[in-house]
Design an enzyme around this catalytic site. Sequence first.
Site, PDB file in Angstrom:
ATOM      1  N   ARG A  56      12.811  -3.380   1.992  1.00 41.67           N
ATOM      2  CA  ARG A  56      12.394  -2.354   0.713  1.00 41.67           C
ATOM      3  C   ARG A  56      13.753  -1.775   0.231  1.00 41.67           C
ATOM      4  O   ARG A  56      14.785  -1.562   0.855  1.00 41.67           O
ATOM      5  CB  ARG A  56      11.662  -1.093   1.219  1.00 41.67           C
ATOM      6  CG  ARG A  56      10.198  -1.532   1.562  1.00 41.67           C
ATOM      7  CD  ARG A  56       9.369  -0.355   1.903  1.00 41.67           C
ATOM      8  NE  ARG A  56       9.879   0.141   3.279  1.00 41.67           N
ATOM      9  CZ  ARG A  56      10.503   1.332   3.195  1.00 41.67           C
ATOM     10  NH1 ARG A  56      10.687   2.155   2.280  1.00 41.67           N
ATOM     11  NH2 ARG A  56      10.849   1.865   4.500  1.00 41.67           N
ATOM     12  N   HIS A 214       0.066   6.627   7.823  1.00 42.20           N
ATOM     13  CA  HIS A 214       0.825   5.322   8.083  1.00 42.20           C
ATOM     14  C   HIS A 214       0.755   5.063   9.398  1.00 42.20           C
ATOM     15  O   HIS A 214       1.521   5.284  10.359  1.00 42.20           O
ATOM     16  CB  HIS A 214       2.392   5.558   7.729  1.00 42.20           C
ATOM     17  CG  HIS A 214       3.200   4.462   7.975  1.00 42.20           C
ATOM     18  ND1 HIS A 214       4.690   4.508   8.168  1.00 42.20           N
ATOM     19  CD2 HIS A 214       3.077   3.001   7.663  1.00 42.20           C
ATOM     20  CE1 HIS A 214       5.080   3.262   8.059  1.00 42.20           C
ATOM     21  NE2 HIS A 214       4.261   2.338   7.904  1.00 42.20           N
ATOM     22  N   SER A 232       8.441   1.268  10.462  1.00 44.07           N
ATOM     23  CA  SER A 232       8.373  -0.147  10.505  1.00 44.07           C
ATOM     24  C   SER A 232       9.445  -0.506  11.619  1.00 44.07           C
ATOM     25  O   SER A 232      10.626   0.092  12.023  1.00 44.07           O
ATOM     26  CB  SER A 232       9.152  -1.013   9.392  1.00 44.07           C
ATOM     27  OG  SER A 232       8.129  -0.681   8.302  1.00 44.07           O
ATOM     28  N   LYS A 236       3.971  -0.511  15.768  1.00 38.93           N
ATOM     29  CA  LYS A 236       2.468  -0.383  15.451  1.00 38.93           C
ATOM     30  C   LYS A 236       1.585  -1.704  15.680  1.00 38.93           C
ATOM     31  O   LYS A 236       0.611  -1.624  16.146  1.00 38.93           O
ATOM     32  CB  LYS A 236       2.361   0.209  14.127  1.00 38.93           C
ATOM     33  CG  LYS A 236       2.898   1.587  13.649  1.00 38.93           C
ATOM     34  CD  LYS A 236       2.524   2.237  12.394  1.00 38.93           C
ATOM     35  CE  LYS A 236       3.003   1.428  11.555  1.00 38.93           C
ATOM     36  NZ  LYS A 236       4.356   0.957  11.105  1.00 38.93           N
ATOM     37  N   THR A 237       2.324  -2.674  14.973  1.00 41.86           N
ATOM     38  CA  THR A 237       1.598  -3.855  14.846  1.00 41.86           C
ATOM     39  C   THR A 237       1.237  -4.754  16.172  1.00 41.86           C
ATOM     40  O   THR A 237       0.216  -4.982  16.599  1.00 41.86           O
ATOM     41  CB  THR A 237       2.099  -4.866  13.873  1.00 41.86           C
ATOM     42  OG1 THR A 237       2.320  -4.439  12.396  1.00 41.86           O
ATOM     43  CG2 THR A 237       1.314  -6.366  13.615  1.00 41.86           C
ATOM     44  N   ASP A 251      -1.647  -1.044   9.524  1.00 43.45           N
ATOM     45  CA  ASP A 251      -0.521  -0.243   8.906  1.00 43.45           C
ATOM     46  C   ASP A 251      -0.818   1.178   8.266  1.00 43.45           C
ATOM     47  O   ASP A 251      -0.202   1.956   8.284  1.00 43.45           O
ATOM     48  CB  ASP A 251       0.315  -1.325   8.175  1.00 43.45           C
ATOM     49  CG  ASP A 251       1.698  -0.564   7.863  1.00 43.45           C
ATOM     50  OD1 ASP A 251       2.215  -0.383   8.659  1.00 43.45           O
ATOM     51  OD2 ASP A 251       2.127  -0.509   6.517  1.00 43.45           O
ATOM     52  N   ARG A 316       9.150 -11.629   8.298  1.00 43.68           N
ATOM     53  CA  ARG A 316       7.553 -11.181   8.223  1.00 43.68           C
ATOM     54  C   ARG A 316       6.494 -12.125   8.240  1.00 43.68           C
ATOM     55  O   ARG A 316       6.831 -13.196   8.022  1.00 43.68           O
ATOM     56  CB  ARG A 316       7.430 -10.118   7.217  1.00 43.68           C
ATOM     57  CG  ARG A 316       8.197  -8.948   7.018  1.00 43.68           C
ATOM     58  CD  ARG A 316       7.763  -7.876   8.007  1.00 43.68           C
ATOM     59  NE  ARG A 316       8.337  -6.484   7.918  1.00 43.68           N
ATOM     60  CZ  ARG A 316       8.009  -5.263   8.188  1.00 43.68           C
ATOM     61  NH1 ARG A 316       6.393  -5.223   8.855  1.00 43.68           N
ATOM     62  NH2 ARG A 316       8.619  -4.306   8.248  1.00 43.68           N
TER      63      ARG A 316
END
Length: 526
Positions: A56, A214, A232, A236-237, A251, A316
């Site tokens: 990003r 988030h 990120s 989390k994932t 997410d 990703r």
Amino acid sequence: MEKIRENKYLDITEVASKVYHNLSPAQLIEKAISRNEGQLTSAGALRVTTGKYTGRSPNDKFIVDSPTVHNDIAWYNNKAFSGQQFFQLYNRMMGYLQHREIFTFSGYAGADEEHQVKVQFINEFAWQNLFVHQLFIRPEPLQEAGNPDFMVICLPNFTAVPEIDGTNSEAFIVLNLEQRILLIGGTHYAGEMKKAIFTVMNYLLPKQGILSMHCSANMGETGDTALFFGLSGTGKTTLSADHNRRLIGDDEHGWSNQGIFNIEGGCYAKCIKLSQENEPQIWDAIRFGTVLENVVVDEESRAANYDSADFTENTRAAYPVHYIDNVVVPGVGGHPSTIIFLTADAFGVLPPIAKLNNEQAMYHFLSGYTSKLAGTERGITKPEATFSACFGAPFLPLSPLVYAKMLGEKLEQQNTKVFLINTGWSGGPYGIGKRMNLTYTRAMVTAAIAGHMDHVSYDLDPIFNVYVPDTCPGVPDTILKPRNTWSDVTSYDRQARELAALFIENFTRFLEDIPEGIAQSGPKGQ
């Protein structure tokens, strides 16, 4: 969108030479390959590269300052863009689209139909249209009618001219909440579309009394729901994809008076160092229809090399949530019984697991401490300490206090347990210590959710002011107190106080607006 749509010259379908609408994944993959946008891997995924933008670009993100939204936006956390600049940029993008093929996808954000937002994506790349097809909620045929609530125009090969367009670089992400249009250009990184829509939902949902979050979410066999907050790269994932629990979402979620719901319809998993042994669900989800970003692929075998960071650490995989075997469809669940705050502490001084009371939870939610990991944003080449309010400051158009207040109310109403889990370093800082063993982290998460941590003994950490357990099932007692894992405890004490001081300094911006109990619930620095 009346001002734009009434102008026939600005009608995208009339400007472009050909429009492909809601193509299937197979059709989009065919288009992407025929246009040399990517290649198939041996697992069947579409692999693409995104050039110099592999993460990003927060400095290139703007919100249009208009009378209807001006008083809502926390401008200290968001960059303003004028309406005139926006329309000028929009018209230049329309000029760029003349005589070009475009791909459109009309889908939804929000699994709860009562709070759903219809979004139309306009892409110049077939692979990016596949990305949004897999990441957002796909419509049924009868849902096609009606104008979208939001329109996203993403043209990676269109570059801005800062002197003309008022941007900071050739890349831009410009959100017009009044016109409900989002412009993206100059960057090929598809994650900008995902996070920009999250920003939109972070504006819309709180106005409906819904906490936008988030976080990942999953559900146990008895219907108990758990949330995983974190930036990120904090896990989390990985941690929400648990073969013993069903995944609700990867997410982004909303928390209404009825419970929680997934904002998206897909997963965007980091896959650096991915292995079938450690993350079998993500590994198995990388197949036909999945988009792999910036993963190194062997030119002959087409096998993906997940250990390589030749392009970026921020590799990703984007796939629909139903590629995970045990998934909740639609992505809704009850009120969470457990919340996990994830942090990747590069200092190596935070405890692997700590229990938080409600005031401590509010403090750490507002702090949002972690380490930015290499590749997540441009310019980040090694982990560095950062504080991101609500574990997602770049995506918050409103004041963090709005979201924190809503969280505090829900914790009180639902009697939700909160734990802080450090997925970062142990035995020393980055470069000396080692990353926390994933098996141990999974054991901590399991114990917290299952209630096994409710009846163990705790000590109050004198520096970080959190409750650290003396024991945790499946985890060696020796690693639970981080000071015991350092060979030089004097160095630990110094490093811990340095991090505590950063917490205290960061939190000064909230002191005038929060209750005293919350302000006193953070690190003490001594």
